[in-house]
Design a protein around this motif. Structure first.
Motif, mmCIF file in Angstrom:
data_model
loop_
_atom_site.group_PDB
_atom_site.id
_atom_site.type_symbol
_atom_site.label_atom_id
_atom_site.label_comp_id
_atom_site.label_asym_id
_atom_site.label_seq_id
_atom_site.Cartn_x
_atom_site.Cartn_y
_atom_site.Cartn_z
ATOM 1 N N GLY A 41 -15.270 1.598 -19.086
ATOM 2 C CA GLY A 41 -14.156 0.989 -18.384
ATOM 3 C C GLY A 41 -13.511 2.004 -17.460
ATOM 4 O O GLY A 41 -13.316 3.159 -17.848
ATOM 5 N N ILE A 42 -13.225 1.610 -16.245
ATOM 6 C CA ILE A 42 -12.548 2.487 -15.280
ATOM 7 C C ILE A 42 -11.202 1.864 -14.933
ATOM 8 O O ILE A 42 -11.131 0.701 -14.538
ATOM 9 C CB ILE A 42 -13.391 2.684 -14.006
ATOM 10 N N ILE A 43 -10.140 2.652 -15.092
ATOM 11 C CA ILE A 43 -8.785 2.199 -14.779
ATOM 12 C C ILE A 43 -8.215 3.095 -13.689
ATOM 13 O O ILE A 43 -8.276 4.323 -13.802
ATOM 14 C CB ILE A 43 -7.880 2.265 -16.025
ATOM 15 N N LEU A 44 -7.675 2.506 -12.650
ATOM 16 C CA LEU A 44 -7.069 3.313 -11.594
ATOM 17 C C LEU A 44 -5.982 2.527 -10.873
ATOM 18 O O LEU A 44 -5.841 1.324 -11.054
ATOM 19 C CB LEU A 44 -8.129 3.803 -10.603
ATOM 20 N N ASP A 45 -5.209 3.246 -10.065
ATOM 21 C CA ASP A 45 -4.104 2.646 -9.312
ATOM 22 C C ASP A 45 -4.614 2.004 -8.031
ATOM 23 O O ASP A 45 -5.536 2.505 -7.387
ATOM 24 C CB ASP A 45 -3.068 3.703 -8.930
ATOM 25 N N ALA A 46 -3.958 0.917 -7.639
ATOM 26 C CA ALA A 46 -4.233 0.345 -6.320
ATOM 27 C C ALA A 46 -3.596 1.222 -5.243
ATOM 28 O O ALA A 46 -4.077 1.291 -4.117
ATOM 29 C CB ALA A 46 -3.687 -1.072 -6.231
ATOM 30 N N ASP A 47 -2.486 1.893 -5.600
ATOM 31 C CA ASP A 47 -1.696 2.674 -4.634
ATOM 32 C C ASP A 47 -1.316 1.761 -3.470
ATOM 33 O O ASP A 47 -0.995 0.605 -3.659
ATOM 34 C CB ASP A 47 -2.465 3.915 -4.175
ATOM 35 N N ASN A 48 -1.379 2.301 -2.266
ATOM 36 C CA ASN A 48 -1.068 1.480 -1.089
ATOM 37 C C ASN A 48 -2.343 1.010 -0.393
ATOM 38 O O ASN A 48 -2.294 0.485 0.723
ATOM 39 C CB ASN A 48 -0.216 2.278 -0.094
ATOM 40 N N LYS A 49 -3.475 1.205 -1.053
ATOM 41 C CA LYS A 49 -4.767 0.908 -0.426
ATOM 42 C C LYS A 49 -5.227 -0.519 -0.663
ATOM 43 O O LYS A 49 -6.091 -1.011 0.053
ATOM 44 C CB LYS A 49 -5.816 1.900 -0.950
ATOM 45 N N GLY A 50 -4.690 -1.164 -1.707
ATOM 46 C CA GLY A 50 -5.107 -2.525 -2.015
ATOM 47 C C GLY A 50 -6.243 -2.571 -3.015
ATOM 48 O O GLY A 50 -7.018 -1.618 -3.140
ATOM 49 N N VAL A 51 -6.342 -3.679 -3.728
ATOM 50 C CA VAL A 51 -7.333 -3.823 -4.799
ATOM 51 C C VAL A 51 -8.760 -3.766 -4.256
ATOM 52 O O VAL A 51 -9.619 -3.076 -4.807
ATOM 53 C CB VAL A 51 -7.107 -5.145 -5.561
ATOM 54 N N LYS A 52 -9.038 -4.475 -3.173
ATOM 55 C CA LYS A 52 -10.396 -4.504 -2.634
ATOM 56 C C LYS A 52 -10.860 -3.108 -2.230
ATOM 57 O O LYS A 52 -12.015 -2.717 -2.486
ATOM 58 C CB LYS A 52 -10.483 -5.431 -1.423
ATOM 59 N N ASN A 105 0.933 -7.630 -6.525
ATOM 60 C CA ASN A 105 0.784 -8.123 -5.149
ATOM 61 C C ASN A 105 -0.069 -7.172 -4.314
ATOM 62 O O ASN A 105 0.276 -6.821 -3.187
ATOM 63 C CB ASN A 105 2.147 -8.332 -4.491
ATOM 64 N N ASP A 106 -1.176 -6.725 -4.910
ATOM 65 C CA ASP A 106 -2.229 -5.956 -4.245
ATOM 66 C C ASP A 106 -1.934 -4.460 -4.112
ATOM 67 O O ASP A 106 -2.815 -3.702 -3.713
ATOM 68 C CB ASP A 106 -2.527 -6.525 -2.854
ATOM 69 N N LYS A 107 -0.725 -4.016 -4.447
ATOM 70 C CA LYS A 107 -0.418 -2.595 -4.356
ATOM 71 C C LYS A 107 0.328 -2.150 -5.615
ATOM 72 O O LYS A 107 0.894 -2.970 -6.341
ATOM 73 C CB LYS A 107 0.418 -2.297 -3.109
ATOM 74 N N GLY A 108 0.340 -0.837 -5.846
ATOM 75 C CA GLY A 108 1.093 -0.341 -6.983
ATOM 76 C C GLY A 108 0.334 0.706 -7.783
ATOM 77 O O GLY A 108 -0.804 1.069 -7.467
#
Length: 220
Positions: free
Chosen positions: A77-88, A118-121
């Protein structure tokens, strides 16, 4: 029903494959947890950012070499932040960075979880509200300190922060408050061990429950 796995005997443990110096992971897990009433183990690694992807590949390769030997089944399993880049963008990053390393490993399961709203965070977006709940006065005073204190060496006021790339208010807030609990520890330790995040808070937090279900889904 499904037969429960038995704890390996001393003889079986002796015969289980061992990591050599050459194929062991270059980084040790931060936490090793055992599933209740089971021999299943959960190993948690932290890489320290996207720049450490070679370390990530090394860990994947090491456990890929172990997967399937002597009946051992491993999920990734890989867990990481979306940051400001977005999920995709983050999913694309994982595919571009790790897909060739993961393919030959034939893990029992491979899943990804991305912290986002909402795609960021990022993780701090989940952690801070949990810590702040019922501790609003402590957080209000700490925020005032971080916002108003200024120094030529460590400028943190609003104008100066615009010119700084190394100041993160959320991380600084966790660090400042965390020092009241365990002095000299890292944010990682503060998040893991803070008394401000209770079991009751976790149980009613949607994001926390998502993460728990994600991890449970990886257990073979």
């Amino acid at each position: 029903g499904k037969e429960r796995k038995q704890t390996p005997t001393p003889t079986e443990l002796k015969e289980m494959p061992k990591f050599t110096i050459a194929d062991r992971p270059s980084k040790l897990p931060k936490r090793i947890l055992q599933k209740e009433n089971s021999t299943d183990l959960l190993l948690l690694f932290t890489l320290g950012g996207d720049s450490q992807n070679e370390v990530g590949k090394n860990i994947i390769e090491a456990f890929g070499a172990l997967n399937g030997r002597n009946g051992i089944e491993i999920s990734l399993g890989i867990i990481l932040d979306a940051d400001n880049k977005g999920v995709k963008s983050r999913i694309d990053f994982i595919q571009e960075t790790y897909s060739e390393t993961i393919k030959p490993c034939k893990f029992a399961k491979f899943e990804t979880y991305i912290f986002h709203e909402n795609d960021k965070g990022k993780l701090e977006d989940i952690v801070l509200p949990l810590m702040e709940e019922n501790n609003e006065d402590l957080f209000a005073k700490t925020k005032i300190f971080l916002e108003n204190y200024t120094n030529p060496i460590f400028p943190t006021n609003s104008k100066a922060k615009e010119q700084r790339q190394d100041f993160d208010k959320q991380k600084s807030l966790i660090g400042a408050i965390g020092q009241l609990h365990k002095s000299g520890r890292s944010n990682e330790v503060h998040i893991t061990d803070t008394p401000l995040i209770t079991k009751e808070k976790i149980e009613r937090n949607i994001k926390c429950q998502e993460i728990i279900k994600f991890i449970e889904g990886l257990m073979v």
